[in-house]
Structure formats: C-alpha cells, structure tokens
Design an enzyme around this catalytic site. Structure first.
Site, short mmCIF file in Angstrom:
data_model
loop_
_atom_site.label_atom_id
_atom_site.label_comp_id
_atom_site.label_asym_id
_atom_site.label_seq_id
_atom_site.Cartn_x
_atom_site.Cartn_y
_atom_site.Cartn_z
N HIS A 110 -9.28 4.95 -2.09
CA HIS A 110 -8.55 5.03 -0.81
C HIS A 110 -9.37 5.88 0.15
CE1 HIS A 110 -4.35 3.55 -1.74
NE2 HIS A 110 -4.98 3.42 -2.90
N GLY A 111 -9.00 5.80 1.43
CA GLY A 111 -9.64 6.66 2.42
C GLY A 111 -11.13 6.38 2.54
N ASP A 122 -8.50 0.96 6.49
CA ASP A 122 -7.50 0.83 7.55
C ASP A 122 -8.04 1.42 8.85
OD1 ASP A 122 -5.28 0.62 9.12
OD2 ASP A 122 -4.01 1.95 7.97
N HIS A 130 -7.89 10.05 3.83
CA HIS A 130 -7.41 9.08 4.82
C HIS A 130 -7.74 9.53 6.25
CE1 HIS A 130 -4.63 7.97 1.42
NE2 HIS A 130 -5.04 6.78 1.82
N SER A 151 -12.77 4.33 4.85
CA SER A 151 -13.33 3.86 6.13
C SER A 151 -14.62 4.61 6.44
CB SER A 151 -12.32 4.08 7.26
OG SER A 151 -11.41 2.99 7.31
N ASP A 172 0.85 -1.20 0.00
CA ASP A 172 0.00 0.00 0.00
C ASP A 172 0.88 1.25 0.00
OD1 ASP A 172 -2.42 1.42 0.23
OD2 ASP A 172 -2.29 1.45 2.44
P1 13P Z 1 -8.86 4.90 5.66
O1 13P Z 1 -7.98 5.81 6.44
O2 13P Z 1 -10.14 5.58 5.29
O3 13P Z 1 -9.09 3.60 6.33
O4 13P Z 1 -8.11 4.60 4.26
C1 13P Z 1 -7.12 3.58 4.21
C2 13P Z 1 -6.36 3.61 2.93
O5 13P Z 1 -6.68 4.26 1.97
C3 13P Z 1 -5.15 2.77 2.90
O6 13P Z 1 -4.42 2.97 1.73
O1 G3H Z 2 -3.17 5.17 3.65
C1 G3H Z 2 -2.47 4.80 4.57
C2 G3H Z 2 -2.86 3.63 5.38
O2 G3H Z 2 -3.91 3.94 6.24
C3 G3H Z 2 -1.67 3.07 6.07
O3 G3H Z 2 -1.39 3.77 7.23
O4 G3H Z 2 0.99 4.29 6.81
O5 G3H Z 2 0.05 4.46 9.11
O6 G3H Z 2 0.41 2.23 8.05
P1 G3H Z 2 0.13 3.68 7.84
ZN ZN Z 3 -4.57 4.96 0.96
#
Ligand code: 13P
Ligand code: G3H
Ligand code: ZN
Length: 316
Positions: free
Chosen positions: A210-211, A255, A179, A213, A81
């Site tokens: 992405h982002g 995430d 995110h 959640s 990722d």
């Molecule tokens: P969230 O922060 O919305 O969970 O997004 C996670 C993400 O995009 C990881 O790449």
């Molecule tokens: O987009 C990022 C993900 O949420 C990963 O988070 O870099 O803190 O592991 P991290």
């Molecule tokens: Zn992401």
C-alpha cells in the site's frame, strides 16, 4: 471479465505486480480500462469505503459493470480497499466484489487475527478472496492516523503466524511506504530486507504494498505552477517495483498518483481556458491523460503485455 485477485496473483507471482487502482467516478473508470487495454495489462479496480460513500456504491458498481460490457477484453478483479468488518460483509453479500480487504491492522495482533479470520470464513464460503494487513503504514488512512514515527514495519515471524492462523489469501505488509502525497519526509526508504525475510517465511505467498504512489515531481511542479501548493510532495521510486515483485509482491496500490493527474489536468485546463465551463472538455483531457498514466505505470509494474498470457492461464 471479472476474476479473483487470487488467480491474477498465481500468474504474476515472482515475475510482475498487478496495479490496483482506486476509482471514484466515471472518468477514472473509463481512463482505467482504456489505459490497461492500451498496455495489455490485467488490473485490479479498487473501491474504498470513501469511494462507496462519495455518491452511492450502486453507481460505482453499475459503472464497472458497464465498463466490463464496453471493454470485453479487459481482465480485472473488483476489490474493496481498506474495509472494516461490516463493509467486508456488505461487499461479500453483494455478490459483485471478487476480493475484499479487511484492514484490522490498527488492532492488537490477536484481535487482528480474530477479525480477519471471521471475514475470511465468510468470504471463502462465497468464493471470495481476502487481503489482510499486518504492521502499520505511516501517513493517514481512512479510519486510522499514524505518524511516521509510530509506523510499525511488519514482523516477518508474525506474518507467517498471521497467515497460518487466519487463512487470508494475500497480506499487505508495511516496509516503509505510506499513504498520500507526502512520503519519506525524513530519511526513510523501502525496507527490502524486511520484505525478503517475509518472503523467506512465506514462499510463494502473494504480498501487497500500500502507499506506493510515485508522486512524480513533474506532476507536482505542474500543479504548483498552476496555482496549486504541494510543496514537498514525494513518493516511491517506481523503478523499485520490479524488485518488490521478485520478492513476492503481486499487488501494488496506487491512488494518490491518479489524484495528481486529475488535479494537474483540471488546474491547467481552467487556467488556460478561463472562458470555458463545459465539464466534458477537461473530462476528455483527463480520461486521455489518466489512460496514459496507467499504461506507463503498468510498464514499471511489469504487468504491461501480460493480458494474452493471463487469458490463456485462466483457460487452462
Ligand atoms: P497511495 O496513497 O500511495 O496512492 O496509496 C494508495 C493505497 O494504498 C490505497 O489502498
Ligand atoms: O488508502 C486509502 C486510499 O488512498 C483510498 O483513499 O479513503 O480517500 O478513498 P480514500
Ligand atoms: Zn492503502
């Protein structure tokens, strides 16, 4: 069984999205596999640069290999990722990842194309597929911080040119998500009009969000009631996932929601059991709660119940 995201996307396109879940430790990995098997869903195990550095990447890879052995029915991709170029090459060389993300979205368009193309060439030579990103999400990413005001939605015309010139296998697009746990502080919402334009220019091509959640308010309230402070946390309405899937989104990244489950379980556990100190006690609760969370999320994504069909599809 580890497969490429490309294969998973071929089956999912236009019908449902695959959950891409970030993992950092053993308890998350066990909960992830259990939750996906409980809901009979294919999935993507997602490893960030930060997760690789948390202990040692070798531990995470070993845990995933072990989970593959313990849960032989599971069908999943292993994905880097938000990789930079050097980390992508490291994952490509490792022979373990089936898919990498090169995130050069903070670079100007031409530079993003040049970097992405180099990674695509190296990955394809080894049968590994590549996700790239165009546009800029709001919120904080690992190596780049952009304010919501500066967030740049993906330009549909540029998206087509970007995919044609780089040969990337899927594209992360910015349509208003961000995110972290504090999304949509203003009046923002998802720009399905932009997504539709991108799909029109790239029919049949897998897109990624992405982002995404949902930051469930019940989790936030329970965390706050257990001495946390996440006032104002807000996420994406999960009932919008199906619409996104119809418009070509095949991968939805989650995430933050998993982190909220972890925080709620541990805050509540130690608040109600101040005398306890065996880490396995809250660990067991977390594994069960995380598995439940994954299974519920897969219902929203539409990936729940697809495992047998995916297995047949892979055989064909
Ligand atoms: P969230 O922060 O919305 O969970 O997004 C996670 C993400 O995009 C990881 O790449
Ligand atoms: O987009 C990022 C993900 O949420 C990963 O988070 O870099 O803190 O592991 P991290
Ligand atoms: Zn992401």
């Amino acid at each position: 069984m580890i497969v490429t995201t490309k294969k998973l996307f071929e089956h999912a396109y236009g019908k449902y999205a695959i959950g891409a879940y970030n993992i950092n430790n053993l308890e998350q990995i066990v909960g992830l596999f259990k939750g996906n098997l409980d809901s009979q869903a294919p999935f993507i195990v997602q490893i960030s640069k930060g997760a690789r550095a948390y202990t040692d990447k070798v531990f995470l890879e070993g845990l995933i290999r072990a989970a593959d052995e313990v849960y032989p029915e599971a069908i999943f991709a292993v994905h880097l990722d938000h990789g930079d170029e050097a980390t992508c090459y490291d994952c490509i060389e490792s022979g373990f990842y089936s898919s990498v993300m090169i995130d050069a979205s903070s670079h100007p368009f031409e530079e993003n194309i040049a970097i992405t193309k180099r990674v695509v060439d190296a990955a394809h030579a080894k049968g590994i597929v590549v996700e790239a990103e165009l546009g800029m999400l709001g919120g904080v990413e690992e190596h780049v911080s952009v304010s919501e005001a500066d967030a740049k939605l993906t330009d549909p015309n540029q998206a087509k040119e970007f995919v044609d010139r780089t040969g990337c296998d899927s594209l992360a697009v910015a349509i208003g998500t961000s995110h972290g746990a504090f999304k949509f502080s203003g009046t923002q919402s998802l720009h399905f009009d932009v997504l539709e334009e991108i799909q029109n220019r790239l029919p049949g091509y897998p897109l990624v969000l992405h982002g995404t959640s949902s930051v469930p308010q019940e989790e936030v309230q329970r965390i706050n009631a257990a001495c946390g402070n996440l006032a104002g946390a807000k996420g994406v309405d999960a009932t919008q996932f199906r619409r996104a899937a119809e418009l070509g989104v095949t991968k939805i990244n989650i995430d933050t929601d998993g982190r909220l489950v972890w925080t709620r379980v541990h805050r509540e556990f130690f608040n109600s059991h101040p005398e306890k100190f065996d880490l396995r006690d809250p660990g067991k609760v977390f594994i069960a709660e995380y598995a439940k969370f994954i299974a519920e999320k897969n219902e929203y994504l539409g990936s729940a119940g697809q495992l047998t069909a995916v297995r047949e599809f892979l055989k064909a």
